[in-house]
Scaffold this motif. Structure first.
Motif, PDB file in Angstrom:
ATOM      1  N   THR A   1      36.949  37.015  39.878  1.00  0.00           N
ATOM      2  CA  THR A   1      37.609  35.833  40.447  1.00  0.00           C
ATOM      3  C   THR A   1      38.940  35.579  39.752  1.00  0.00           C
ATOM      4  O   THR A   1      39.860  35.027  40.354  1.00  0.00           O
ATOM      5  N   ASP A   2      39.034  35.995  38.481  1.00  0.00           N
ATOM      6  CA  ASP A   2      40.247  35.733  37.700  1.00  0.00           C
ATOM      7  C   ASP A   2      40.221  36.560  36.424  1.00  0.00           C
ATOM      8  O   ASP A   2      39.163  37.041  36.013  1.00  0.00           O
TER       9      ASP A   2
ATOM     10  N   ALA B   1      37.480  29.750  38.808  1.00  0.00           N
ATOM     11  CA  ALA B   1      38.338  30.935  38.721  1.00  0.00           C
ATOM     12  C   ALA B   1      39.417  30.593  37.674  1.00  0.00           C
ATOM     13  O   ALA B   1      39.084  30.071  36.614  1.00  0.00           O
ATOM     14  N   SER B   2      40.716  30.817  37.953  1.00  0.00           N
ATOM     15  CA  SER B   2      41.746  30.270  37.050  1.00  0.00           C
ATOM     16  C   SER B   2      42.603  29.275  37.826  1.00  0.00           C
ATOM     17  O   SER B   2      43.835  29.280  37.759  1.00  0.00           O
TER      18      SER B   2
ATOM     19  N   CYS C   1      46.146  36.739  45.513  1.00  0.00           N
ATOM     20  CA  CYS C   1      46.076  36.444  44.083  1.00  0.00           C
ATOM     21  C   CYS C   1      47.403  35.852  43.633  1.00  0.00           C
ATOM     22  O   CYS C   1      48.445  36.077  44.263  1.00  0.00           O
TER      23      CYS C   1
ATOM     24  N   ARG D   1      47.207  34.036  33.189  1.00  0.00           N
ATOM     25  CA  ARG D   1      46.095  34.639  33.918  1.00  0.00           C
ATOM     26  C   ARG D   1      46.509  35.076  35.314  1.00  0.00           C
ATOM     27  O   ARG D   1      47.547  34.662  35.807  1.00  0.00           O
TER      28      ARG D   1
ATOM     29  N   THR E   1      44.656  34.823  39.141  1.00  0.00           N
ATOM     30  CA  THR E   1      43.489  34.257  39.825  1.00  0.00           C
ATOM     31  C   THR E   1      43.532  34.588  41.303  1.00  0.00           C
ATOM     32  O   THR E   1      44.617  34.723  41.880  1.00  0.00           O
TER      33      THR E   1
END
Ligand SMILES: O=C1O[C@H](COP(=O)(O)O)[C@@H](O)[C@H](O)[C@H]1O
Length: 233
Positions: free
Chosen positions: A69-70, A142-143, A163, A175, A177
């Motif tokens: 997810t991240d 997630a992020s 993303c 990050r 995500t």
């Protein structure tokens, strides 16, 4: 508002066992239907026990593509790498045959890596058979973090980006995500949380209030995919 189903367990071992069966069923249904399955899994510490259980299940792993997810923008040698955790806990034994798509590219920053990461993600069968998300005590998932300058674009229901870079305020690393529309491009969505503190955070997220304060609300308030919440003390 989506349907939210709560699955409550006495302990983490029972949760991991039941959720591993649930994930196995989702994977096998995907393989039966289109010959391959796609799985999007959260990082952090909570899913480790699930991953250990899942790795033991009878699954045609070579037909499964897995991503996260991240991801934190670190190499896999770092103990903060979600990919390293996934490889260690899940991609072992027969499960090592699964194809893994890392969100971390060779670029210096996640912003520079967005295009390359999106190209990688295009290899995943969509809709994803299953997305398993986690949640932080600040209400991030997630992020998708409160206060992140990229939160608006990441939550934009019309974004074409699968993303996006994230720079959570005060976090040690930038990050990558998956965006909200990408996370919701799935057949089933699980929110996996543990402990009394996160239960209280979830209860708060279910109350009225801005999504920007607790981005997990974006998952709880959408109407595209039902959500299964798995929780143990
Ligand atoms: O930073 C992250 O945090 C969340 C929650 O992690 P946990 O360690 O509290 O389980 C996680 O879902 C996310 O993938 C991860 O990058």
């Amino acid at each position: 508002m989506t349907e939210i189903q709560n699955h409550v367990f006495e302990n983490g071992a029972q949760l991991a066992d039941t959720l591993a069966n649930y994930v196995t069923e989702a994977i096998n249904a995907g393989i039966a239907e289109r010959g391959r399955a796609s799985l999007v899994l959260s990082g952090g510490s909570t899913p480790a026990r699930l991953f250990q259980q899942l790795a033991t299940r009878p699954i045609a792993w070579a037909d499964v593509t897995v991503t996260l997810t991240d991801e934190r923008w670190v190499d896999e040698t770092s103990e903060d790498s979600n990919a390293a955790m996934l490889r260690r806990e899940l991609l072992t034994g027969e499960a090592a045959a699964a194809k893994f798509i890392s969100l971390k590219t060779e670029h210096a920053t996640p912003g520079e890596g967005e295009t390359a990461c999106a190209e990688r993600l295009a290899a995943l069968p969509v809709p994803y058979d299953l997305v398993v998300l986690g949640m932080g005590t600040d209400g991030h998932t997630a992020s998708l973090f409160p206060g992140d300058a990229n939160l608006g674009p990441a939550l934009d229901p019309d974004t074409a980006q699968p993303c996006i870079a994230a720079n959570p305020p005060g976090a040690a690393q930038a990050r990558m995500t998956l965006t909200l529309p990408s996370l919701l491009s799935c057949r089933r969505l699980v929110l996996l949380i543990s402990g009394a503190e996160k239960r209280a955070v979830l209860e708060k997220a279910l109350e009225d209030g801005p999504v920007e304060d607790m981005p997990v609300r974006a998952l709880l308030r959408q109407d595209a995919v039902p959500v299964d919440v798995f929780w143990a003390p």
